[in-house]
Design an enzyme around this catalytic site. Structure first.
Site, PDB file in Angstrom:
ATOM      1  N   ARG A  94      39.594  44.462 -68.234  1.00 51.81           N
ATOM      2  CA  ARG A  94      38.508  43.697 -67.589  1.00 51.81           C
ATOM      3  C   ARG A  94      37.393  44.632 -67.131  1.00 51.81           C
ATOM      4  O   ARG A  94      36.209  44.328 -67.278  1.00 51.81           O
ATOM      5  CB  ARG A  94      39.044  42.934 -66.377  1.00 51.81           C
ATOM      6  N   THR A 139      34.933  47.633 -50.899  1.00 48.25           N
ATOM      7  CA  THR A 139      35.856  46.921 -51.797  1.00 48.25           C
ATOM      8  C   THR A 139      37.249  46.768 -51.174  1.00 48.25           C
ATOM      9  O   THR A 139      37.653  47.562 -50.322  1.00 48.25           O
ATOM     10  CB  THR A 139      35.980  47.670 -53.144  1.00 48.25           C
ATOM     11  N   ASN A 142      43.104  44.935 -53.612  1.00 48.03           N
ATOM     12  CA  ASN A 142      43.659  44.326 -54.828  1.00 48.03           C
ATOM     13  C   ASN A 142      42.707  44.634 -55.982  1.00 48.03           C
ATOM     14  O   ASN A 142      41.504  44.616 -55.801  1.00 48.03           O
ATOM     15  CB  ASN A 142      43.834  42.810 -54.646  1.00 48.03           C
ATOM     16  N   GLU A 238      31.780  38.408 -50.981  1.00 47.73           N
ATOM     17  CA  GLU A 238      32.828  37.729 -51.760  1.00 47.73           C
ATOM     18  C   GLU A 238      34.073  37.756 -50.891  1.00 47.73           C
ATOM     19  O   GLU A 238      34.714  38.791 -50.747  1.00 47.73           O
ATOM     20  CB  GLU A 238      33.070  38.477 -53.086  1.00 47.73           C
ATOM     21  N   CYS A 272      41.866  36.793 -55.010  1.00 53.19           N
ATOM     22  CA  CYS A 272      41.067  35.842 -54.221  1.00 53.19           C
ATOM     23  C   CYS A 272      41.012  34.491 -54.921  1.00 53.19           C
ATOM     24  O   CYS A 272      41.014  33.450 -54.303  1.00 53.19           O
ATOM     25  CB  CYS A 272      39.670  36.394 -54.039  1.00 53.19           C
TER      26      CYS A 272
HETATM   27  P1  NAD Z   1      39.862  43.458 -45.846  1.00 51.52           P
HETATM   28  O1  NAD Z   1      38.818  42.515 -45.383  1.00 51.52           O
HETATM   29  O2  NAD Z   1      40.942  43.843 -44.905  1.00 51.52           O
HETATM   30  O3  NAD Z   1      39.217  44.847 -46.314  1.00 51.52           O
HETATM   31  C1  NAD Z   1      38.244  44.884 -47.328  1.00 51.52           C
HETATM   32  C2  NAD Z   1      37.420  46.145 -47.179  1.00 51.52           C
HETATM   33  O4  NAD Z   1      36.690  46.081 -45.951  1.00 51.52           O
HETATM   34  C3  NAD Z   1      38.252  47.441 -47.114  1.00 51.52           C
HETATM   35  O5  NAD Z   1      37.562  48.455 -47.799  1.00 51.52           O
HETATM   36  C4  NAD Z   1      38.277  47.735 -45.626  1.00 51.52           C
HETATM   37  O6  NAD Z   1      38.463  49.098 -45.311  1.00 51.52           O
HETATM   38  C5  NAD Z   1      36.882  47.278 -45.226  1.00 51.52           C
HETATM   39  N1  NAD Z   1      36.710  46.989 -43.806  1.00 51.52           N
HETATM   40  C6  NAD Z   1      37.577  46.405 -42.954  1.00 51.52           C
HETATM   41  N2  NAD Z   1      37.028  46.301 -41.727  1.00 51.52           N
HETATM   42  C7  NAD Z   1      35.782  46.825 -41.820  1.00 51.52           C
HETATM   43  C8  NAD Z   1      34.726  47.021 -40.889  1.00 51.52           C
HETATM   44  N3  NAD Z   1      34.836  46.631 -39.618  1.00 51.52           N
HETATM   45  N4  NAD Z   1      33.588  47.596 -41.309  1.00 51.52           N
HETATM   46  C9  NAD Z   1      33.451  47.985 -42.617  1.00 51.52           C
HETATM   47  N5  NAD Z   1      34.428  47.840 -43.534  1.00 51.52           N
HETATM   48  C10 NAD Z   1      35.572  47.263 -43.145  1.00 51.52           C
HETATM   49  O7  NAD Z   1      40.460  42.849 -47.190  1.00 51.52           O
HETATM   50  P2  NAD Z   1      41.682  43.356 -48.036  1.00 51.52           P
HETATM   51  O8  NAD Z   1      42.927  43.071 -47.256  1.00 51.52           O
HETATM   52  O9  NAD Z   1      41.446  44.735 -48.540  1.00 51.52           O
HETATM   53  O10 NAD Z   1      41.587  42.373 -49.308  1.00 51.52           O
HETATM   54  C11 NAD Z   1      42.114  41.105 -49.317  1.00 51.52           C
HETATM   55  C12 NAD Z   1      41.056  40.066 -49.075  1.00 51.52           C
HETATM   56  O11 NAD Z   1      39.973  40.235 -49.982  1.00 51.52           O
HETATM   57  C13 NAD Z   1      41.582  38.655 -49.343  1.00 51.52           C
HETATM   58  O12 NAD Z   1      41.126  37.802 -48.332  1.00 51.52           O
HETATM   59  C14 NAD Z   1      40.965  38.295 -50.671  1.00 51.52           C
HETATM   60  O13 NAD Z   1      40.830  36.930 -50.899  1.00 51.52           O
HETATM   61  C15 NAD Z   1      39.662  38.981 -50.569  1.00 51.52           C
HETATM   62  N6  NAD Z   1      39.104  39.174 -51.906  1.00 51.52           N
HETATM   63  C16 NAD Z   1      38.025  38.407 -52.271  1.00 51.52           C
HETATM   64  C17 NAD Z   1      37.506  38.525 -53.546  1.00 51.52           C
HETATM   65  C18 NAD Z   1      36.314  37.728 -53.986  1.00 51.52           C
HETATM   66  O14 NAD Z   1      35.683  38.123 -54.954  1.00 51.52           O
HETATM   67  N7  NAD Z   1      35.986  36.621 -53.355  1.00 51.52           N
HETATM   68  C19 NAD Z   1      38.090  39.408 -54.457  1.00 51.52           C
HETATM   69  C20 NAD Z   1      39.177  40.161 -54.057  1.00 51.52           C
HETATM   70  C21 NAD Z   1      39.682  40.033 -52.762  1.00 51.52           C
END
Ligand code: NAD
Length: 463
Positions: A94, A139, A142, A238, A272
Site C-alpha cells: 500500500r 502519526t 498502527n 484523521e 481506524c
Molecule cells: P494517539 O492519539 O494516542 O497517538 C497518535 C499520535 O499522537 C502519536 O504519535 C502520539 O505520540 C501523538 N500524541 C499524543 N498526545 C500528543 C500531544 N499531546 N501532542 C502531540 N502529539 C501527541 O493514537 P494511537 O493510539 O497511536 O493510534 C490509535 C488511534 O488512531 C485510534 O483511535 C485510531 O482510530 C486512530 N487512527 C485513525 C486513522 C484515520 O485515518 N482516521 C488512521 C489510523 C489510526
C-alpha cells in the site's frame, strides 16, 4: 537492534519493545523540547527549490527501493507493533502504491483560468496551488509505514517541508522510511524527524509559529487536545472510527462473513476504518453468526512472525487487557462470546460476540482490537439509527443485493465513505478518505491531501 535517528542531538534514547516477546527491538532518540525546536528550524530552511520533476523522481525512486526492501520494512513493522507479517507485507504494498501515485500527482498540481469582468473591464484570473509551507505530521502506531507515507508523500509532492513525529510506540519504521527518502535525493532540510514522548515535544510541535499546518492521525481525545494547542494553523485531522458493517436479510451470508472477518481482524483489529460493529437483520442473524464463527475459528493467532498467522498482537499488554475488559463488560450487559475471548500477554484471540447491546462500551466507543461484535436489529431504519448512534463517522460497509436499499442507507449514514459489498476498510490512493463528526476534519487520499497541503494564490491581469 535498530538504532534509528535523524537528528538525535540530546544523546538520550528510549527503548522500543516487541509486544509479542516483550524484548527490545531498537532504540529511538528521546528528543527534547529543544531538539524539536531545532528540527522545526532546520525544516524551515527548505527553500522550495525542488522542481516538480525532481520531487516526482525522489518519490518514484523511493517507491522502487521500498519494494526492493519489502521484507526488511515488513519485518521491522512487525517487530515493533506485533502486527502479523502478512499484514505488514500488505502495508508495504500500500505504501508503494501511495508513493507511486504521489510521484505522478507531483507533476500535475495546477489551478484554474477564469475570464472575469470586474467593474467595466475584462480581466483574466488564474489560480496557483502553492505549498502551505512547513507541515508537522504526527502519526499513530498502527501501520507505522503507510501512515507515514500518506502524510509525507503528498507533503513532498506539494513541495512542503515536513517535521515528522511518529508514535513513540512504533517509531523505527518511520525513521527507516525517512532515511530511504533522504538516500533517494530528498534534501535533508525537507524532512526532519522528531521522536520521543508527547509530554516532551508535543506542545512545541503544535504551537510553534514556524509550523504552518498540522496533519494528525490518532485518537479522538488526542485530536481534541491538539485543536486547543495549534491556534490559527491549517489542520487535517484523521481521528478514530467505530465503523459498522450492515448485513441485510437478502445478503450472501458466506460473502458477508468473509467481509466481516477480514474487516474486523486485519492489523489485529487496529485500524481506524476496521469493522468495529456488525449490524445484522434479526431474520438472518442466526445463519450469519454460524458462518462468522466458522470464518473466525479459521484465523490463526499468535506469533506475528509466523507467515501463517492472521492475527498477531495488539500494541501492548495494557491494550489487550482493555479489550478483554470491554468484552467482559459487554457480557455483563447481555452479550454472548461465541468464540475467542482468550488473552496471552498482548495477543487477544479473534473474538465473536453476539447479542451486543449498542450501549455497551465495546461498541459505543472505539475498541481497537480483534473483536467482531454482532448487534441484531429489526429493520433498515434501526440499522441506520444504530450505525449513526455514536460520535464517530468514518466509513461504513453494506452487504446486500438490493441496490435501492443500499442507496437509501448510503444517503442516510453520516460517514465520510460507504461501500457496497465491501467492509468500511476499503482503501485506494485515488479516492478521498476522512471522517465526519468526531472522526476528523479534512481528507487524505493523495490528490486530496495535496489539496489540503497547498494554498490557492489568485493572479489577476487585464485582459
Ligand atoms: P494517539 O492519539 O494516542 O497517538 C497518535 C499520535 O499522537 C502519536 O504519535 C502520539 O505520540 C501523538 N500524541 C499524543 N498526545 C500528543 C500531544 N499531546 N501532542 C502531540 N502529539 C501527541 O493514537 P494511537 O493510539 O497511536 O493510534 C490509535 C488511534 O488512531 C485510534 O483511535 C485510531 O482510530 C486512530 N487512527 C485513525 C486513522 C484515520 O485515518 N482516521 C488512521 C489510523 C489510526
Amino acid at each position: 537492534m535498530f538504532v534509528g535517528t535523524i537528528l538525535n542531538r540530546s544523546g538520550q534514547f528510549f527503548e522500543v519493545k516487541n509486544p509479542y516477546k516483550v524484548e527490545v527491538v531498537g532504540l529511538a532518540s528521546r528528543d527534547s523540547h529543544y531538539d524539536a525546536e531545532y528540527a522545526i528550524k532546520v525544516a524551515k530552511t527548505y527553500d522550495h527549490r525542488l522542481s516538480s520533476t525532481d520531487r516526482s523522481k525522489v518519490l518514484r525512486n523511493t517507491a522502487e527501493e521500498l519494494l526492493k526492501k519489502k521484507e526488511d520494512f515488513a519485518l521491522l513493522a512487525t517487530q515493533e507493533t506485533g502486527i502479523c507479517i502478512k499484514d505488514t507485507r500488505n502495508e508495504v504494498d500500500r505504501a508503494y502504491q501511495n508513493l507511486v501515485v504521489a510521484s505522478e500527482e507531483a507533476k500535475r498540481i495546477g489551478g484554474d483560468c477564469l475570464p472575469i469582468v470586474a467593474g467595466q473591464t475584462t480581466k483574466l484570473a488564474w489560480t496557483l496551488r502553492e505549498p502551505v509551507g512547513l507541515v508537522c505530521a504526527i502519526t499513530p502506531f498502527n501501520r507505522p509505514l503507510n501512515q507515514t507515507v500518506v502524510k509525507v508523500a503528498p507533503a513532498i509532492a506539494a513541495n512542503n517541508s515536513v517535521v515528522l513525529k511518529p508514535s513513540e510506540k512504533a517509531p523505527l519504521t518511520a525513521l527507516a522510511f525517512a532515511n530511504l527518502l533522504i538516500k533517494n535525493g530528498l534534501p535533508e532540510s525537507m524532512l526532519t524527524v522528531v521522536t520521543g514522548y508527547p509530554h516532551d515535544i508535543g506542545e512545541i510541535l503544535l504551537s510553534h509559529p514556524l509550523i504552518d499546518m498540522v496533519t494528525f492521525t490518532g485518537g479522538v481525545s488526542t485530536g481534541e487536545r491538539i485543536v486547543q494547542q495549534t491556534g490559527l494553523k491549517k489542520l487535517l485531522l484523521e481521528l478514530g472510527g467505530n465503523d459498522p458493517l450492515i448485513v441485510l436479510d437478502d445478503a450472501d451470508l458466506e460473502k458477508a462473513a468473509k467481509i466481516a472477518t477480514e474487516g474486523a481482524f486485519v492489523t489485529s483489529g487496529q485500524s481506524c476504518r476496521g469493522i468495529k460493529r456488525i449490524i445484522v437483520m434479526k431474520d438472518i442473524a442466526d445463519q450469519f453468526v454460524i458462518r462468522l464463527v466458522r470464518e473466525t475459528e479459521g484465523k490463526k493467532w499468535g506469533d506475528p512472525l509466523d507467515p501463517e498467522t492472521d492475527v498477531g498482537t495488539v500494541i501492548d499488554e495494557e491494550a489487550a487487557i482493555n479489550i478483554e475488559n470491554r468484552c467482559m463488560d459487554a457480557v455483563k450487559d447481555g452479550a454472548k462470546i461465541l468464540c475467542g475471548g482468550e488473552r496471552r500477554g498482548a495477543a487477544f484471540s479473534p473474538t465473536v460476540l453476539d447479542y451486543v447491546q449498542p450501549t455497551s462500551t465495546l461498541v459505543a466507543c472505539e475498541t481497537f482490537g480483534p473483536v467482531a461484535p454482532v448487534i441484531r436489529v429489526d429493520n433498515v431504519s434501526e440499522a441506520i439509527e444504530i450505525a449513526n448512534g455514536t460520535v464517530y463517522g468514518l466509513q461504513a460497509g453494506v452487504v446486500t443485493r438490493d441496490f435501492e436499499n443500499f442507496l437509501y442507507i448510503a444517503k442516510n449514514l453520516r460517514v465520510g465513505g460507504v461501500g457496497l459489498m465491501e467492509g468500511p476498510n476499503f482503501d485506494s490512493p485515488f479516492i478521498p478518505f476522512g471522517g465526519v463528526k468526531k472522526s476528523g476534519i479534512g481528507r487524505e487520499g493523495i490528490r486530496y491531501a495535496i489539496g489540503e497541503m497547498t494554498v490557492t494564490k489568485t493572479v489577476v491581469v487585464p485582459w
